[in-house]
Design an enzyme around this catalytic site. Structure first.
Site, PDB file in Angstrom:
ATOM      1  N   HIS A 129       0.842  -1.185   0.000  1.00 33.54           N
ATOM      2  CA  HIS A 129       0.000   0.000   0.000  1.00 33.54           C
ATOM      3  C   HIS A 129       0.884   1.244   0.000  1.00 33.54           C
ATOM      4  CE1 HIS A 129      -3.226  -2.607   0.244  1.00 33.54           C
ATOM      5  NE2 HIS A 129      -3.784  -2.282   1.373  1.00 33.54           N
ATOM      6  N   LYS A 162     -13.015   5.574   7.196  1.00 32.03           N
ATOM      7  CA  LYS A 162     -13.357   6.632   6.231  1.00 32.03           C
ATOM      8  C   LYS A 162     -14.866   6.816   6.150  1.00 32.03           C
ATOM      9  CE  LYS A 162     -12.849   7.653   1.287  1.00 32.03           C
ATOM     10  NZ  LYS A 162     -14.098   7.126   0.729  1.00 32.03           N
TER      11      LYS A 162
END
Length: 937
Positions: free
Chosen positions: A156, A598
């Site tokens: 990532h 999120k």
């Protein structure tokens, strides 16, 4: 200090809070050498500018009056505004270089603190002693036998620093770790070496010119895995074995309580660059690195195991195996056979090295495995090492077998010839797309697969998985996207045939919303001959098999809340339950921290994940399977980060039974594993925490009534925090505000990862943005909203409901809540809304600036509510060392932020004619802020 490592070791170290004079001296030393380098590489004017900016920034923080602080802040901003591009770039690079050097000095200081521990002060030693005291020697042996701890390295994109910089900083660490007296000739030689490295750091481009490929990312992780195989793991395993022996327990030489995993080359979700061919390339790379590491280990044994049959006996079984090897391996040098004629262990190990070389050649050529000439997996390699051990023990070599040999055996048990076990991940929709084509072409249903309701689709897939018929002939008739998905399953089969069962174990289905999402992947695996639940072969009997296991990944709040239903549906399916049984009655479930955060904010995300773990624990127990949780944690608190040790101990009772996986990604990898001593300490902390949680936290620690009250209080906090967070997220102006107030649009130009920042076909807006750029933008602008927003509203709601005393009780007695509050407090301390206000006033249209008022109000509320619970006057009062570090860093960090604002404004003034020099200068500020904050996203 970063969000993951520093608090782990600050909290864990017995020396936490003690004098850090050595650290300050090291920082001054490298800082002074950096100043000399700036003069050599550029000129005195640059150094003078650096010192002027630093002094003004420090004054803007420390001046006695608000007027003086404001005047200094305005002066430094005026000084930086409109600097020539080359001067601005050089200034940013200077401050970023300082951060790199200061960061490595802090790492060395942590290593120094670890060396100062008392001999019996290690966390592993204390955990082993605690478990032994409760369970006895046999219980301790059994507990360690269940340990299966696996950090999983991912690609990532959050590591902004290039490996070219990181390797040079490792050389700085090596010098600083060797103390010398100031003024001595040795110190002068060291300073000369440091100056050379610092000059090289300056002359190295911090920015990647090309986006890395997945194979490039694999090479980066292999860099760390090599050190772990050569240095860290053998010593850690030795110490664990010694501690167990002290308490009458044992660690078998082939035990692997700690192994490593990787997603690199296997994570296909949203990354079109990861193909079946890439998977094969990465596995081949890992194999060659592992083969070299094991060959080096065997060469070490050859050098030491000189036991001769002229002095001591040897087991007949070993002698016979050598004769068999020599018959199968004519390539073994006859000279060595004669030379080692009376030294059987050396001869056996030489034959083993020949088999490893043959394995490498077989992998490269694609030839099939030939028993006796090469290895398939680690089992045969371990069995041959065990044969050597048995012979040694039969002939007065117990100490040698339990020492030199066992050290190599444990390395082989952990790394094998594959280095790290690769997980494969793909989006649920990709499997349905492929299966749908195979089902529709049979024309057995009255409607198209894509149109059937989820419950009907579950029944359809269940019938198909239980069926004996294949859906199609090979290769299956699929469109391009379907063929790409199916090719990965065939690549998995070939990988298992090539490398053995350890190379790939888990297939992760991301965005799992129901059991049908997992069954669709299982049907494709059956078509690729990775699963056979019937086992009846043609012409001869064949046992059922399942060569891989399937892992639902629960990422959104809705999925977390439905976790019990999803897992129950899966395990209630007889065919799928048989697959789980064939995999050892272990069901792995992955929890996604980033997307849930999120979507719902940190409070609700953390609370729902905590409750989900309880639910999964109970469902798995009802079905008689062991639960293995895979925690998809990011580096920052806003993506599930935080001290690993604390997060493990904060899990609900009974969840851990020795097995756990968790992701390590981005800058967390370099910070945790760049120095062998720090890698050792982090792994020790992790293993110790898992051992404790698996044995000492099998029942509630508090009465049921108290736990129920805590749960209801946490629900009050979560509900109010969620409402506040969604109020911000759902504001129609937030996307425009986020883009305007942050440099998120520049993330793609950093070339820090192979994966796109948006999910395919996600459209515009925040919903389609991945969690990493979401956190990245807020972090760069110093708002760090994902790490704390909503917490204050949640805590206030509970307090106003008369639950303030309960909150304080939770903070004192509940590991989950204490860890949550600690992580939030640290993120609040890293947030700087004074600097963020400059981003907003300079870059955000006036009609959108009202959103910053919302951010600021929630921040003030959260700080106040957190301090009310902790009883501190200021954030991090209980961690003065960390508090002081943040203060020192601001004098170097704030100017980079001011320059970033100025450069962003220049870029946005005329996007069509941005010069390469201006764009590069802006990207340098992003790197600089990342270095200063120790994370990007």
């Amino acid at each position: 200090m970063d969000d993951t490592l520093a608090p782990d070791l600050v909290a864990a170290s017995p020396n936490a809070g003690t004098d850090d004079a050595e650290l300050r001296a090291d920082v001054r030393r490298v800082g002074a050498l950096l100043g000399e380098s700036l003069v050599r590489q550029v000129d005195q004017d640059l150094l003078d500018l650096v010192e002027q900016v630093r002094a003004l920034t420090k004054q803007s923080k420390d001046a006695a009056t608000a007027e003086a602080r404001d005047a200094a802040r305005d002066e430094v901003r005026r000084l930086l505004a409109g600097l020539p591009i080359d001067t601005a770039s050089a200034l940013v690079r200077a401050f970023a270089a300082y951060f790199h050097l200061a960061n490595i000095a802090e790492q060395v200081h942590r290593v120094r603190s670890l060396r100062d521990r008392a001999a019996d002060g290690g966390w592993l030693a204390r955990s082993v002693a605690a478990v032994a005291a409760k369970l006895g020697a046999k219980g301790l042996t059994d507990a360690v036998g269940t340990l299966a701890v696996r950090p999983v390295f991912t690609a990532h994109p959050t590591e902004a620093s290039r490996r070219s910089i990181l390797t040079k900083l490792r050389r700085v660490a090596d010098v600083l770790a060797s103390p010398t007296a100031p003024g001595s000739a040795a110190r002068a030689r060291q300073d000369r070496a440091l100056a050379e490295v610092i000059d090289l750091v300056w002359q190295t481009d911090e920015l990647r010119q090309q986006r890395p490929t997945p194979v490039d990312e694999a090479r980066n992780v292999v860099y760390y895995l090599q050190d772990l195989a050569d240095e860290t793991l053998p010593s850690l395993a030795d110490d664990l074995a010694s501690e167990l022996e002290r308490h009458g327990a044992q660690l078998g030489p082939d035990a692997a309580p700690l192994t490593f995993g990787t997603w690199i080359g296997g994570d296909r979700d949203g990354n079109p660059n990861v193909t079946a061919e890439v998977t094969r390339d990465v596995l081949r790379l890992q194999h060659h690195v592992a083969a070299r590491a094991i060959t080096r280990a065997l060469d070490g044994l050859i050098a030491e195991l000189s036991s001769s049959t002229t002095v001591v006996g040897v087991a007949p079984e070993l002698r016979d195996s050598i004769q068999t090897d020599l018959a199968e391996l004519p390539e073994v040098d006859p000279r060595l056979v004669n030379l080692n004629a009376t030294e059987p262990y050396r001869l056996k190990l030489t034959c083993m090295n020949a088999k490893i070389a043959n394995t490498q050649a077989r992998v490269d050529s694609g030839a099939p495995h030939i028993p006796g000439r090469d290895y398939l997996g680690k089992a045969e390699l371990l069995s041959e090492l065990a044969l050597i051990g048995e012979s040694l023990r039969l002939n007065a070599g117990d100490l040698i077998a339990d020492g030199l040999l066992a050290r190599v055996e444990r390395t082989v048990a952990v790394f094998g010839l594959h280095l790290a076990t690769m997980d494969i991940r793909e989006h649920a929709d990709a499997h349905h797309h492929a299966v749908g084509q195979l089902v529709d072409r049979l024309v057995e249903e009255t409607w198209l697969y894509a149109d059937v309701p989820r419950d009907y689709r579950l029944r359809l897939l269940s019938r198909e998985l239980a069926s004996r018929r294949p859906l199609t002939q090979a290769p299956p008739p699929l469109d391009e996207a379907g063929a790409r998905t199916f090719a990965v399953f065939t690549a998995i089969r070939r990988a298992l045939d090539t490398y053995g069962p350890e190379v790939i174990e888990s297939y992760i289905v991301s965005m799992t919303r129901g059991a049908d999402d997992v069954l669709a992947a299982a049907v494709l695996a059956r078509e690729a001959r990775l699963i056979d639940v019937h086992g009846a072969g043609v012409g001869k009997a064949r046992e059922p098999f399942a060569r891989i296991g399937f892992v639902p990944l629960l990422e959104t709040i809705d999925e977390l809340r439905r976790s019990g239903e999803v897992l129950d549906d899966l395990l209630s399916d007889p065919t799928y339950r048989l697959i789980v049984a064939l995999r050892g009655d272990v069901q792995e479930v992955m929890l996604g921290y980033s997307d849930s955060n999120k979507q719902a904010g940190i409070t609700t995300s953390q609370w729902e994940i905590h409750k989900t773990q309880r639910t999964l624990r109970d469902v798995a127990a009802r079905h008689g399977v062991r639960l293995r949780l895979f925690h998809g944690r990011g580096g920052t608190v806003g993506r599930g980060g935080g001290p690993t040790y604390d997060s493990i101990l904060a899990q609900p009772w009974g969840v851990l039974a020795g097995e756990i996986k968790f992701t390590e990604q981005g800058e967390v990898i370099s910070d945790k594993y760049a120095l062998p001593s720090l890698a050792r300490e982090n792994l020790e902390l992790t293993v110790a925490a898992v051992l404790q949680a698996s044995t000492l936290h099998l029942a509630p620690r508090q009465p049921e009534a108290q736990l129920s009250q805590w749960d209801s209080t946490m629900s009050v906090v979560s509900d109010a925090a969620y409402a506040a967070y969604r109020g911000l997220l759902d504001d129609p102006d937030l996307p425009a505000y986020f883009i305007a107030s942050t440099p998120v649009e520049q993330l793609g130009s950093l070339n820090i990862g192979s994966r796109p920042s948006r999910r395919p076909s996600s459209g515009g807006g925040i919903e389609g943005l991945r969690a990493i750029p979401w956190v990245f933008g807020w972090t760069q602008s110093r708002q760090i909203v994902p790490g704390w927003f909503g917490v204050g509203s949640g805590l206030r709601a509970a307090r106003e409901a008369g639950l303030e005393d309960v909150l304080k009780e939770m903070a004192g007695e509940w590991q989950f809540f204490r860890t949550f509050m600690s992580n939030v407090e640290m993120t609040l301390a890293k947030t700087d809304l004074g600097v963020a206000a400059h981003y907003v006033s300079s870059l955000v249209p006036s009609e959108l600036q009202r959103l910053f008022d919302v951010v600021r109000a929630e921040h003030e509320l959260t700080v106040a509510e957190v301090l009310r619970i902790t009883g501190e006057a200021h954030l991090l009062d209980n961690s003065p060392s960390l508090q002081r570090t943040f203060g020192v860093r601001d004098a170097y960090l704030d100017p980079i932020s001011y320059l970033q604002v100025d450069l962003l404004a220049r870029v946005r003034a005329d996007e069509s004619s941005v010069s390469p020099e201006l764009r590069r200068a802006l990207l340098l500020t992003i790197n600089g802020v990342a270095a200063g904050l120790r994370n990007t996203g």
